[in-house]
Write a protein that holds these residues in place. Structure first.
Motif, short mmCIF file in Angstrom:
data_model
loop_
_atom_site.label_atom_id
_atom_site.label_comp_id
_atom_site.label_asym_id
_atom_site.label_seq_id
_atom_site.Cartn_x
_atom_site.Cartn_y
_atom_site.Cartn_z
N SER A 216 0.90 -1.01 0.04
CA SER A 216 -0.09 -0.01 0.08
C SER A 216 0.86 1.23 0.01
O SER A 216 0.45 2.31 0.44
CB SER A 216 -0.87 0.00 1.24
OG SER A 216 -2.02 -0.80 0.82
N HIS A 217 1.99 1.05 -0.52
CA HIS A 217 2.95 2.36 -0.23
C HIS A 217 2.45 3.42 -1.20
O HIS A 217 2.14 4.66 -0.74
CB HIS A 217 4.32 2.11 -1.26
CG HIS A 217 4.95 2.97 -1.69
ND1 HIS A 217 5.72 4.15 -1.11
CD2 HIS A 217 5.17 3.23 -2.98
CE1 HIS A 217 6.08 4.83 -1.87
NE2 HIS A 217 6.06 4.77 -2.86
N ALA A 218 1.77 3.25 -2.27
CA ALA A 218 1.24 4.34 -3.29
C ALA A 218 -0.14 4.88 -2.56
O ALA A 218 -0.54 6.10 -3.11
CB ALA A 218 0.95 3.84 -4.49
N LEU A 219 -0.44 4.30 -1.32
CA LEU A 219 -1.88 4.74 -0.94
C LEU A 219 -1.41 5.64 0.40
O LEU A 219 -2.31 6.07 1.28
CB LEU A 219 -2.72 3.69 -0.59
CG LEU A 219 -3.15 2.75 -1.78
CD1 LEU A 219 -4.03 1.77 -1.27
CD2 LEU A 219 -3.66 3.74 -2.85
N MET A 220 -0.02 5.62 0.81
CA MET A 220 0.58 6.34 2.05
C MET A 220 0.60 7.66 1.88
O MET A 220 1.76 8.35 2.02
CB MET A 220 2.08 5.56 2.20
CG MET A 220 2.14 5.88 3.84
SD MET A 220 3.69 4.72 3.97
CE MET A 220 4.32 5.82 5.28
N ASP A 221 -0.52 8.36 1.58
CA ASP A 221 -0.69 9.97 1.38
C ASP A 221 -0.95 10.69 2.89
O ASP A 221 -1.44 9.84 3.76
CB ASP A 221 -1.88 10.33 0.63
CG ASP A 221 -1.55 9.83 -0.87
OD1 ASP A 221 -0.46 9.07 -1.29
OD2 ASP A 221 -2.23 10.17 -1.96
N PHE A 222 -0.55 11.89 2.97
CA PHE A 222 -0.99 12.72 3.95
C PHE A 222 -1.28 13.99 3.41
O PHE A 222 -0.95 14.48 2.52
CB PHE A 222 0.13 12.71 5.22
CG PHE A 222 1.54 12.94 4.80
CD1 PHE A 222 2.37 12.25 3.97
CD2 PHE A 222 2.00 14.43 5.03
CE1 PHE A 222 3.48 12.86 3.78
CE2 PHE A 222 3.08 14.88 4.94
CZ PHE A 222 4.15 14.15 4.11
N LYS A 223 -1.54 15.02 4.49
CA LYS A 223 -1.88 16.26 4.02
C LYS A 223 -1.11 17.13 4.93
O LYS A 223 -0.80 16.81 6.24
CB LYS A 223 -3.16 16.71 4.14
CG LYS A 223 -4.21 15.91 3.24
CD LYS A 223 -4.65 16.66 2.03
CE LYS A 223 -4.87 16.04 0.81
NZ LYS A 223 -6.00 15.07 1.04
N VAL A 224 -0.74 18.33 4.47
CA VAL A 224 -0.27 19.52 5.64
C VAL A 224 -1.15 20.48 5.47
O VAL A 224 -1.45 21.05 4.34
CB VAL A 224 1.26 19.98 5.18
CG1 VAL A 224 1.79 20.94 6.05
CG2 VAL A 224 2.08 18.68 5.11
N THR A 225 -1.74 20.83 6.46
CA THR A 225 -2.60 21.95 6.59
C THR A 225 -2.00 23.30 7.46
O THR A 225 -1.84 22.89 8.54
CB THR A 225 -3.83 21.59 7.39
OG1 THR A 225 -4.36 20.50 6.78
CG2 THR A 225 -5.23 22.51 7.25
N ALA A 226 -2.01 24.27 6.62
CA ALA A 226 -1.26 25.40 7.09
C ALA A 226 -2.33 26.50 7.58
O ALA A 226 -3.16 26.85 6.79
CB ALA A 226 -0.38 26.24 6.17
N VAL A 227 -2.47 26.94 8.83
CA VAL A 227 -3.29 27.94 9.20
C VAL A 227 -2.77 29.00 10.03
O VAL A 227 -1.44 28.81 10.22
CB VAL A 227 -4.54 27.13 10.36
CG1 VAL A 227 -5.28 26.29 9.35
CG2 VAL A 227 -3.88 26.55 11.32
N ASP A 228 -3.31 30.01 10.29
CA ASP A 228 -2.84 31.25 11.00
C ASP A 228 -2.31 30.84 12.35
O ASP A 228 -3.08 29.75 12.92
CB ASP A 228 -3.53 32.61 10.83
CG ASP A 228 -4.99 32.48 11.51
OD1 ASP A 228 -4.69 32.34 12.67
OD2 ASP A 228 -5.82 32.45 10.87
N GLU A 229 -1.53 31.54 12.88
CA GLU A 229 -1.05 31.12 14.13
C GLU A 229 -1.96 30.84 15.38
O GLU A 229 -2.05 30.17 16.00
CB GLU A 229 0.12 32.10 14.80
CG GLU A 229 1.19 31.64 15.41
CD GLU A 229 2.31 32.28 15.70
OE1 GLU A 229 2.47 33.05 14.86
OE2 GLU A 229 2.76 32.07 16.70
N ALA A 230 -2.87 31.90 15.51
CA ALA A 230 -4.16 31.96 16.26
C ALA A 230 -4.87 30.56 16.21
O ALA A 230 -5.36 29.88 17.06
CB ALA A 230 -5.02 33.26 16.14
#
Ligand code: HEC
Ligand code: CU
Length: 349
Positions: A216-230
Motif C-alpha cells: 500500500s505504499h502508493a496509498l500512503m498519502d498525508f496532508k499538511v494544513t497550514a493555518v494562521d498562528e491563532a
C-alpha cells in the motif's frame, strides 16, 4: 512507409496520456515545480540553474554539430581523404576547462544550499517541533512542545519554521511534501533525520511516501494544513481536551472495547496507532479516502461514508495495513462512523 505510419498511430495515445499527466504539474499543493515557501524555492532555484546550464551546453553542441555536418559534408565527386588529425592541445584544454567551470558554477550554490538546508532547528524553541514517524501505511505527527499527537494531517502555523525529526516504526519510508520541501528518508532504529520547512500561505499541501515500502505504499498519502498562528494555537488547545465518547452507551462500549485498544481519542485509549481525536475535521480517512466536496481531489464521499467504508473492511482500502477487519454488526459500524464523523474540534482547521 505503412509500418512507420502504424507506429505513429500507436504513439498518439501515449502522447495524449503524457500531455494529460504533465498537465497536473505545477499545482501549488503538490508540485515541486510550483514551490511554496523559502525551502522549496531555494531547491527550485537549484533545479533551474542546473537546467539552464544543460540547455546552454546542449544548444552549443547541437549548433556546432550541425554546422560541421553541413559545412564539411562530402561533395559529389569528391574522392579525397580529409586531413587526418590526431590530438589538438588547444581544443582538449578548452573542452576540459569549460565543463570544469560549469561544474564549479553549479557546485558552489549547491554545496551552500546543502549545508544551509541542513541547519538544525531541533533545539530552537521558536520553531514548531514535530516528530514524524512513518508506519506501514500511515503517518504519525507528534508535537513534543504541546504533548499532542495526530495522524495523516499535519497541522502547522503559517510563517513559522517547522522542524521535523523523521523516523520509521518499521521499514524505510520517505517523507515528502513536494511543494514545501525535498524528500527525507524515514529510517527504522535510532537514525533520526531532521529537516525544516515553512509555508507562507494558508492552505492544504499534499504529502507522499516516496520510498517503496510495501503493497500500500502508493496509498500512503498525508496532508499538511497550514493555518494562521491563532487558529493553530486554538487547534492545539482543542486537541488537549478530554475524550468525547459516543453518547449511545452501546456504541461507547463497542468503541472502547474494539477500537481503543489500538487508537486514542483525547485522554483515552492507546497511543500505538492513529490518534482519532477530531477526525471529523480531517479531509481524509486513512490519508487516502478523500472526504466531502473538495473538487481538486477525486471525491470518495462524505466523512461518514468513508469512515463506514474503512471500518467495514480496512484491508479492501489499503491492502496489508495493520488494522484488522473488526467483527461488528452493521448497526455498530453505523454508530461508530456517525460518532467519529461528528467528532470535530471547536477550532475548525
Ligand atoms: C489492532 C489495532 C487496531 C484496531 C483494533 C483498530 N484499528 Fe483502526 N487503525 C489501525 C491502524 C494500524 C490504522 C492505520 C492504517 C493505515 O492507514 O495504514 C488504523 C486506522 C484507522 C482509521 C483512519 C485514521 C486516520 O487517521 O485517518 C480509523 C478511522 C480507524 N482506524 C478506526 C477504527 C475503529 C472505529 C476501530 C474499532 C472498530 C479500529 N479502528 C480498530 C489499527 C487498529
Ligand atoms: Cu511508506
Amino acid at each position: 512507409m505503412m509500418n512507420r505510419w502504424h507506429a505513429a498511430k500507436r504513439l498518439w495515445p501515449m502522447l495524449t496520456a503524457m500531455a494529460l499527466l504533465l498537465s497536473a504539474c505545477g499545482r501549488a499543493d503538490i508540485s515541486a515545480l510550483n514551490p511554496q515557501g523559502p525551502v522549496a524555492e531555494e531547491q527550485f532555484d537549484l533545479m533551474k540553474l542546473a537546467i539552464l546550464i544543460m540547455i546552454v551546453v546542449v544548444v552549443i553542441v547541437f549548433v556546432l554539430s550541425f554546422y560541421v555536418i553541413v559545412r564539411y559534408r562530402r561533395r559529389p565527386g569528391d574522392k579525397s581523404i580529409p586531413v587526418q588529425v590526431e590530438g589538438n592541445h588547444k581544443l582538449e584544454i578548452i573542452w576540459t576547462v569549460i565543463p570544469l567551470i560549469l561544474l564549479f558554477i553549479l557546485a558552489v550554490p549547491t554545496v551552500k544550499s546543502v549545508f544551509g538546508l541542513a541547519t538544525d532547528y531541533t533545539k530552537d524553541n521558536n520553531a514548531v517541533q514535530v516528530i514524524v514517524t512513518a508506519h506501514q501505511y500511515w503517518w504519525e505527527f507528534e508535537y513534543p512542545q504541546y504533548g499532542i499527537k495526530t495522524a495523516q494531517q499535519l497541522m502547522i502555523p503559517t510563517g513559522k519554521t517547522i522542524s521535523a525529526q523523521v523516523k520509521s516504526a518499521d521499514v524505510i519510508h520517505s517523507f515528502w511534501i513536494p511543494s514545501l520541501a525535498g524528500k527525507i528518508d524515514a529510517n527504522p532504529g535510532s537514525n533520526v533525520n531532521t529537516m525544516y520547512f515553512s509555508a507562507p500561505e494558508e492552505g492544504v499541501y499534499m504529502g507522499k511516501c516516496a520510498e517503496l515500502c510495501g503493497p500500500s505504499h502508493a496509498l500512503m498519502d498525508f496532508k499538511v494544513t497550514a493555518v494562521d498562528e491563532a487558529s493553530f494555537e486554538r487547534w492545539v488547545e482543542a486537541m488537549k481536551q478530554p475524550a468525547v465518547m459516543p453518547a449511545d452507551p452501546n456504541v461507547a462500549a463497542v468503541f472502547e472495547n474494539q477500537c481503543l485498544s489500538c487508537h486514542a481519542v483525547g485522554d483515552k485509549g492507546s497511543p500505538l496507532y492513529p490518534n482519532l481525536t477530531g477526525i471529523g475535521d480531517r479531509s481524509t480517512v486513512a490519508g487516502i479516502l478523500t472526504n466531502t466536496d473538495d473538487p481538486k481531489y477525486s471525491n470518495e464521499g462524505t466523512t461518514y461514508d468513508n469512515l463506514k467504508r474503512w471500518i467495514s473492511d480496512p484491508q479492501a482500502v489499503k491492502p496489508g495495513n495493520i488494522m484488522p477487519k473488526v467483527g461488528l454488526t452493521e448497526e455498530e459500524i453505523d454508530g461508530i462512523a456517525k460518532y467519529l464523523s461528528e467528532y470535530k474540534l471547536d477550532e475548525k482547521p
